[in-house]
Design a protein around this motif. Sequence first.
Motif, PDB file in Angstrom:
ATOM      1  N   GLU A 148      14.788  21.363  24.917  1.00  0.00           N
ATOM      2  CA  GLU A 148      15.620  21.398  23.817  1.00  0.00           C
ATOM      3  C   GLU A 148      16.667  20.205  23.180  1.00  0.00           C
ATOM      4  N   LEU A 149      17.109  19.156  24.497  1.00  0.00           N
ATOM      5  CA  LEU A 149      17.402  17.819  23.400  1.00  0.00           C
ATOM      6  C   LEU A 149      16.458  17.337  22.830  1.00  0.00           C
ATOM      7  N   MET A 150      15.485  17.031  24.129  1.00  0.00           N
ATOM      8  CA  MET A 150      14.107  15.869  23.688  1.00  0.00           C
ATOM      9  C   MET A 150      13.968  16.135  21.744  1.00  0.00           C
ATOM     10  N   GLY A 151      14.041  18.282  21.691  1.00  0.00           N
ATOM     11  CA  GLY A 151      14.151  17.750  20.715  1.00  0.00           C
ATOM     12  C   GLY A 151      13.889  18.080  18.922  1.00  0.00           C
ATOM     13  N   ALA A 152      15.847  18.135  19.384  1.00  0.00           N
ATOM     14  CA  ALA A 152      16.812  17.289  18.758  1.00  0.00           C
ATOM     15  C   ALA A 152      16.624  16.552  18.004  1.00  0.00           C
ATOM     16  N   ALA A 153      16.880  14.872  19.270  1.00  0.00           N
ATOM     17  CA  ALA A 153      16.607  14.280  19.415  1.00  0.00           C
ATOM     18  C   ALA A 153      14.851  13.769  18.049  1.00  0.00           C
ATOM     19  N   VAL A 154      13.839  14.347  18.563  1.00  0.00           N
ATOM     20  CA  VAL A 154      12.314  14.213  18.288  1.00  0.00           C
ATOM     21  C   VAL A 154      13.028  14.580  16.494  1.00  0.00           C
TER      22      VAL A 154
ATOM     23  N   GLU B 113       4.493  18.920  22.406  1.00  0.00           N
ATOM     24  CA  GLU B 113       3.417  19.481  23.887  1.00  0.00           C
ATOM     25  C   GLU B 113       3.242  18.507  24.870  1.00  0.00           C
ATOM     26  N   TYR B 114       3.753  17.353  24.502  1.00  0.00           N
ATOM     27  CA  TYR B 114       3.522  16.487  25.439  1.00  0.00           C
ATOM     28  C   TYR B 114       5.080  16.749  26.328  1.00  0.00           C
ATOM     29  N   PHE B 115       5.850  16.317  26.059  1.00  0.00           N
ATOM     30  CA  PHE B 115       7.202  16.719  26.678  1.00  0.00           C
ATOM     31  C   PHE B 115       6.982  18.241  27.642  1.00  0.00           C
ATOM     32  N   ASP B 116       6.026  18.863  26.368  1.00  0.00           N
ATOM     33  CA  ASP B 116       6.088  20.553  27.877  1.00  0.00           C
ATOM     34  C   ASP B 116       5.308  20.256  28.790  1.00  0.00           C
TER      35      ASP B 116
ATOM     36  N   ARG C   6      12.052   4.035  21.363  1.00  0.00           N
ATOM     37  CA  ARG C   6      13.525   3.136  21.694  1.00  0.00           C
ATOM     38  C   ARG C   6      14.869   3.640  20.590  1.00  0.00           C
ATOM     39  N   ARG C   7      14.114   4.026  19.703  1.00  0.00           N
ATOM     40  CA  ARG C   7      15.561   5.182  19.371  1.00  0.00           C
ATOM     41  C   ARG C   7      15.779   7.089  19.488  1.00  0.00           C
ATOM     42  N   LEU C   8      14.325   6.718  19.522  1.00  0.00           N
ATOM     43  CA  LEU C   8      14.246   8.553  20.250  1.00  0.00           C
ATOM     44  C   LEU C   8      15.085   8.493  21.783  1.00  0.00           C
ATOM     45  N   SER C   9      14.441   7.536  22.885  1.00  0.00           N
ATOM     46  CA  SER C   9      14.990   7.436  24.014  1.00  0.00           C
ATOM     47  C   SER C   9      16.563   6.882  24.406  1.00  0.00           C
ATOM     48  N   THR C  10      17.491   6.009  22.753  1.00  0.00           N
ATOM     49  CA  THR C  10      18.686   6.589  22.755  1.00  0.00           C
ATOM     50  C   THR C  10      19.269   7.361  22.267  1.00  0.00           C
ATOM     51  N   THR C  11      18.952   7.861  21.626  1.00  0.00           N
ATOM     52  CA  THR C  11      19.654   9.031  21.286  1.00  0.00           C
ATOM     53  C   THR C  11      19.329  10.426  21.879  1.00  0.00           C
TER      54      THR C  11
ATOM     55  N   ASP D 203       6.530  14.605  10.149  1.00  0.00           N
ATOM     56  CA  ASP D 203       5.946  15.135  10.040  1.00  0.00           C
ATOM     57  C   ASP D 203       5.296  16.457  11.327  1.00  0.00           C
ATOM     58  N   ALA D 204       5.537  17.412  11.016  1.00  0.00           N
ATOM     59  CA  ALA D 204       4.631  18.482  11.761  1.00  0.00           C
ATOM     60  C   ALA D 204       4.219  18.434  12.791  1.00  0.00           C
ATOM     61  N   LEU D 205       2.765  17.796  12.416  1.00  0.00           N
ATOM     62  CA  LEU D 205       1.419  17.690  13.873  1.00  0.00           C
ATOM     63  C   LEU D 205       2.168  16.578  14.508  1.00  0.00           C
ATOM     64  N   LEU D 206       2.750  16.000  14.157  1.00  0.00           N
ATOM     65  CA  LEU D 206       2.865  14.491  14.504  1.00  0.00           C
ATOM     66  C   LEU D 206       4.115  15.530  15.723  1.00  0.00           C
ATOM     67  N   ARG D 207       4.838  15.658  15.486  1.00  0.00           N
ATOM     68  CA  ARG D 207       5.874  16.571  16.424  1.00  0.00           C
ATOM     69  C   ARG D 207       5.600  17.949  17.136  1.00  0.00           C
ATOM     70  N   GLU D 208       4.651  18.146  16.747  1.00  0.00           N
ATOM     71  CA  GLU D 208       4.111  19.585  17.664  1.00  0.00           C
ATOM     72  C   GLU D 208       2.818  18.574  18.835  1.00  0.00           C
ATOM     73  N   ARG D 209       2.485  17.729  18.280  1.00  0.00           N
ATOM     74  CA  ARG D 209       1.883  17.205  19.264  1.00  0.00           C
ATOM     75  C   ARG D 209       2.934  16.454  20.231  1.00  0.00           C
ATOM     76  N   VAL D 210       3.459  15.400  20.181  1.00  0.00           N
ATOM     77  CA  VAL D 210       4.553  15.039  20.908  1.00  0.00           C
ATOM     78  C   VAL D 210       5.503  16.129  21.935  1.00  0.00           C
TER      79      VAL D 210
END
Length: 151
Positions: free
Chosen positions: A93-99, A115-118, A19-24, A106-113
């Motif tokens: 780009e905006l989702m990457g900033a929110a992530v 990858e899903y968004f892409d 929810r925080r991610l989506s709001t940001t 956690d680099a691997l977590l952010r990478e996987r997330v």
Amino acid sequence: MTERPESLYEAVGGIEALRRLSTTFYEAVLADPVLAPVFAHFTPTHVDHVAVWLAEVFEGPARFTEELGGHQGLLRAHLGLAITEEQRLRWMELMGAAVDKELPNDALLRERVMEYFDWGTAIARDVSAAPVDEDLGDPGPTPRWRWDGHS
């Protein structure tokens, strides 16, 4: 090294983190001249629906399928939007900033997330070219994204 949680849902911090991610993210989107036109009919419930979708995709509760129309419902919501590649890349780009702001460092977590968004934004762009009344057929169940990628 500490062991990672079994699911990406647990690793991101559950529904509240999503929810925080989506709001940001949507605060930035609605102020962005490239993306704001795509979200002309945005409502505050959209933030929660996106969080619930992501929870299911990342192996959390299946509320999107149970309550909000599942994979078919998500795809249908993108019909007729005519999303451009420029808009998709700006979305990323905006989702990457929110992530970077909202998810654990956690680099691997952010990478996987990301990858899903892409993957998901490419599908949304493609589906958005179809008219609102397009028959999508059966897109299958809601996709799941894991530490090793798409299932």
